[in-house]
Scaffold this active site. Sequence first.
Site, PDB file in Angstrom:
ATOM      1  N   GLN A 161       0.826  -1.206   0.000  1.00 46.22           N
ATOM      2  CA  GLN A 161       0.000   0.000   0.000  1.00 46.22           C
ATOM      3  C   GLN A 161       0.861   1.258   0.000  1.00 46.22           C
ATOM      4  O   GLN A 161       2.037   1.223   0.340  1.00 46.22           O
ATOM      5  CB  GLN A 161      -0.904   0.018   1.240  1.00 46.22           C
ATOM      6  CG  GLN A 161      -0.143  -0.081   2.557  1.00 46.22           C
ATOM      7  CD  GLN A 161      -0.941  -0.712   3.680  1.00 46.22           C
ATOM      8  OE1 GLN A 161      -2.159  -0.668   3.667  1.00 46.22           O
ATOM      9  NE2 GLN A 161      -0.255  -1.282   4.660  1.00 46.22           N
TER      10      GLN A 161
ATOM     11  N   ASP B 293       0.546  -0.023  13.793  1.00 40.14           N
ATOM     12  CA  ASP B 293       0.986   1.210  14.452  1.00 40.14           C
ATOM     13  C   ASP B 293       1.351   0.960  15.910  1.00 40.14           C
ATOM     14  O   ASP B 293       2.068   1.745  16.514  1.00 40.14           O
ATOM     15  CB  ASP B 293      -0.106   2.297  14.346  1.00 40.14           C
ATOM     16  CG  ASP B 293      -1.450   1.783  14.802  1.00 40.14           C
ATOM     17  OD1 ASP B 293      -1.637   1.610  16.014  1.00 40.14           O
ATOM     18  OD2 ASP B 293      -2.328   1.549  13.940  1.00 40.14           O
TER      19      ASP B 293
ATOM     20  N   ASP C 155       0.016 -12.197   6.306  1.00 41.26           N
ATOM     21  CA  ASP C 155      -1.399 -11.905   6.089  1.00 41.26           C
ATOM     22  C   ASP C 155      -2.218 -12.524   7.228  1.00 41.26           C
ATOM     23  O   ASP C 155      -2.087 -13.726   7.510  1.00 41.26           O
ATOM     24  CB  ASP C 155      -1.816 -12.492   4.729  1.00 41.26           C
ATOM     25  CG  ASP C 155      -3.305 -12.385   4.478  1.00 41.26           C
ATOM     26  OD1 ASP C 155      -3.968 -11.532   5.107  1.00 41.26           O
ATOM     27  OD2 ASP C 155      -3.815 -13.157   3.652  1.00 41.26           O
ATOM     28  N   GLY C 156      -3.033 -11.700   7.875  1.00 41.31           N
ATOM     29  CA  GLY C 156      -3.794 -12.170   9.037  1.00 41.31           C
ATOM     30  C   GLY C 156      -4.757 -13.292   8.687  1.00 41.31           C
ATOM     31  O   GLY C 156      -4.973 -14.207   9.506  1.00 41.31           O
TER      32      GLY C 156
ATOM     33  N   ASP D 280      -7.770  -5.367  14.257  1.00 36.16           N
ATOM     34  CA  ASP D 280      -7.481  -3.933  14.140  1.00 36.16           C
ATOM     35  C   ASP D 280      -7.105  -3.682  12.679  1.00 36.16           C
ATOM     36  O   ASP D 280      -5.958  -3.405  12.352  1.00 36.16           O
ATOM     37  CB  ASP D 280      -6.325  -3.613  15.099  1.00 36.16           C
ATOM     38  CG  ASP D 280      -5.965  -2.142  15.106  1.00 36.16           C
ATOM     39  OD1 ASP D 280      -6.574  -1.361  14.373  1.00 36.16           O
ATOM     40  OD2 ASP D 280      -5.029  -1.800  15.853  1.00 36.16           O
TER      41      ASP D 280
ATOM     42  N   ASP E 150      -9.557  -0.349   6.274  1.00 32.34           N
ATOM     43  CA  ASP E 150     -10.861  -0.479   5.618  1.00 32.34           C
ATOM     44  C   ASP E 150     -10.888  -1.672   4.645  1.00 32.34           C
ATOM     45  O   ASP E 150      -9.839  -2.077   4.142  1.00 32.34           O
ATOM     46  CB  ASP E 150     -11.179   0.828   4.868  1.00 32.34           C
ATOM     47  CG  ASP E 150     -11.196   2.006   5.830  1.00 32.34           C
ATOM     48  OD1 ASP E 150     -11.703   1.833   6.946  1.00 32.34           O
ATOM     49  OD2 ASP E 150     -10.670   3.078   5.475  1.00 32.34           O
TER      50      ASP E 150
ATOM     51  N   PRO F 163      -5.473  -4.753   0.981  1.00 27.53           N
ATOM     52  CA  PRO F 163      -5.049  -5.966   1.702  1.00 27.53           C
ATOM     53  C   PRO F 163      -5.975  -6.371   2.847  1.00 27.53           C
ATOM     54  O   PRO F 163      -5.973  -7.535   3.266  1.00 27.53           O
ATOM     55  CB  PRO F 163      -3.660  -5.589   2.237  1.00 27.53           C
ATOM     56  CG  PRO F 163      -3.588  -4.097   2.193  1.00 27.53           C
ATOM     57  CD  PRO F 163      -4.481  -3.664   1.071  1.00 27.53           C
TER      58      PRO F 163
HETATM   59  N1  SAM Z   1      -7.293   2.073  13.447  1.00 28.81           N
HETATM   60  C1  SAM Z   1      -7.328   1.799  12.090  1.00 28.81           C
HETATM   61  C2  SAM Z   1      -8.572   2.071  11.341  1.00 28.81           C
HETATM   62  O1  SAM Z   1      -9.672   1.587  11.669  1.00 28.81           O
HETATM   63  O2  SAM Z   1      -8.457   2.828  10.387  1.00 28.81           O
HETATM   64  C3  SAM Z   1      -6.637   0.550  11.734  1.00 28.81           C
HETATM   65  C4  SAM Z   1      -5.199   0.907  11.661  1.00 28.81           C
HETATM   66  S1  SAM Z   1      -4.044  -0.363  11.558  1.00 28.81           S
HETATM   67  C5  SAM Z   1      -2.649   0.596  11.157  1.00 28.81           C
HETATM   68  C6  SAM Z   1      -4.494  -1.355  10.188  1.00 28.81           C
HETATM   69  C7  SAM Z   1      -3.356  -2.269   9.766  1.00 28.81           C
HETATM   70  O3  SAM Z   1      -3.889  -3.442   9.169  1.00 28.81           O
HETATM   71  C8  SAM Z   1      -2.417  -1.657   8.732  1.00 28.81           C
HETATM   72  O4  SAM Z   1      -1.152  -1.493   9.297  1.00 28.81           O
HETATM   73  C9  SAM Z   1      -2.408  -2.668   7.588  1.00 28.81           C
HETATM   74  O5  SAM Z   1      -1.137  -2.831   6.980  1.00 28.81           O
HETATM   75  C10 SAM Z   1      -2.874  -3.927   8.294  1.00 28.81           C
HETATM   76  N2  SAM Z   1      -3.453  -4.934   7.401  1.00 28.81           N
HETATM   77  C11 SAM Z   1      -4.209  -4.727   6.304  1.00 28.81           C
HETATM   78  N3  SAM Z   1      -4.542  -5.904   5.749  1.00 28.81           N
HETATM   79  C12 SAM Z   1      -3.999  -6.869   6.511  1.00 28.81           C
HETATM   80  C13 SAM Z   1      -3.980  -8.284   6.441  1.00 28.81           C
HETATM   81  N4  SAM Z   1      -4.623  -8.927   5.483  1.00 28.81           N
HETATM   82  N5  SAM Z   1      -3.322  -8.965   7.411  1.00 28.81           N
HETATM   83  C14 SAM Z   1      -2.668  -8.313   8.422  1.00 28.81           C
HETATM   84  N6  SAM Z   1      -2.639  -6.971   8.513  1.00 28.81           N
HETATM   85  C15 SAM Z   1      -3.285  -6.265   7.581  1.00 28.81           C
END
Ligand code: SAM
Length: 285
Positions: A35, A90, A141-142, A159, A162, A166
């Site tokens: 991203q 974060d 990947d979660g 957490d 949107d 990913p």
């Molecule tokens: N508080 C936030 C919100 O609601 O906007 C969420 C912030 S947090 C930084 C979201 C994190 O999820 C990002 O760092 C992103 O890289 C991670 N992420 C996105 N897709 C993911 C996946 N498939 N597996 C693990 N982490 C993922």
Amino acid sequence: MVDLWNVWYSELHQGRAGLTLKVKQVIYSGQSPFQRIDILETYEFGRMLVLYGSIMITEKDEFVYHEMISHVPLFTHPNPRRVLVIGGGDGGTVREVLKHPEVEQVTLVEIDQMVVEKCKEYFPQVACELDNPKTRILFQDGAQFMAETDEKFDVILVDASDPIGPAEVLFQKNFHQNIYNRLNEDGIMVTQSESPWYHQRTLRRMYENLRSIFPLVRIYWAYVPTYPSSIWSFTLCSKKYHPIKDFKADQYRELGISTNYYNAGIHQACFVLPNFIKKAILNRV
Ligand code: SAM
């Protein structure tokens, strides 16, 4: 001297409304394998992390989301020893989770290593517990982690960003079924579930899917000024404990943790939903 710097960040909601913030300085802009990452200094909300074009955290209001995704389940579960955070690179959620002394280990599964690196560099007050010996970080990947792991957890917190790019997989039913399977028999999961104003279809679909998996599903909400519509939802899913009947109010008082949004009254009040949400999501008032 006249200041000609006049740069603004706008985030559009459904292409029809939005939030606009005046930018003091562009601190970092780059592209990870997953991203686009932007870090901006704003006048109103301080430093801000933008992923995939969406505000993730700002220095001034990040406490609301991080406290609410963490303390509501952790002051419900009687003994949350093993906690898993999916996303959350974060570090704000890990910071709040580690305010609970019963937690022996918190595992963070974040897809994007660059988010963690940039947050350690530019948001040290948010990422402050990522090097704690109780924190284990996996860059993966979660959804894949949930499908493959044979570990069990007491509390799982999703957490996620949107549901585009990913994070889309983190809103799907088979991911939630895998979470159910990897929770202990009295486990709790909380997922962020988007804006009940702008994202009703997403919230409704999640709620219906989760109700077909977990015996207890409750939506709660918090006021986050920089998220679309400022009202943000979380969905708590539990195998055994009830977030209000089993709320550990005494432990909350005794522990005396420092919070800026969460407290015992908020823990109970956040489950009271306005009628427009009840009608749209629960089909009743
Ligand atoms: N508080 C936030 C919100 O609601 O906007 C969420 C912030 S947090 C930084 C979201 C994190 O999820 C990002 O760092 C992103 O890289 C991670 N992420 C996105 N897709 C993911 C996946 N498939 N597996 C693990 N982490 C993922």
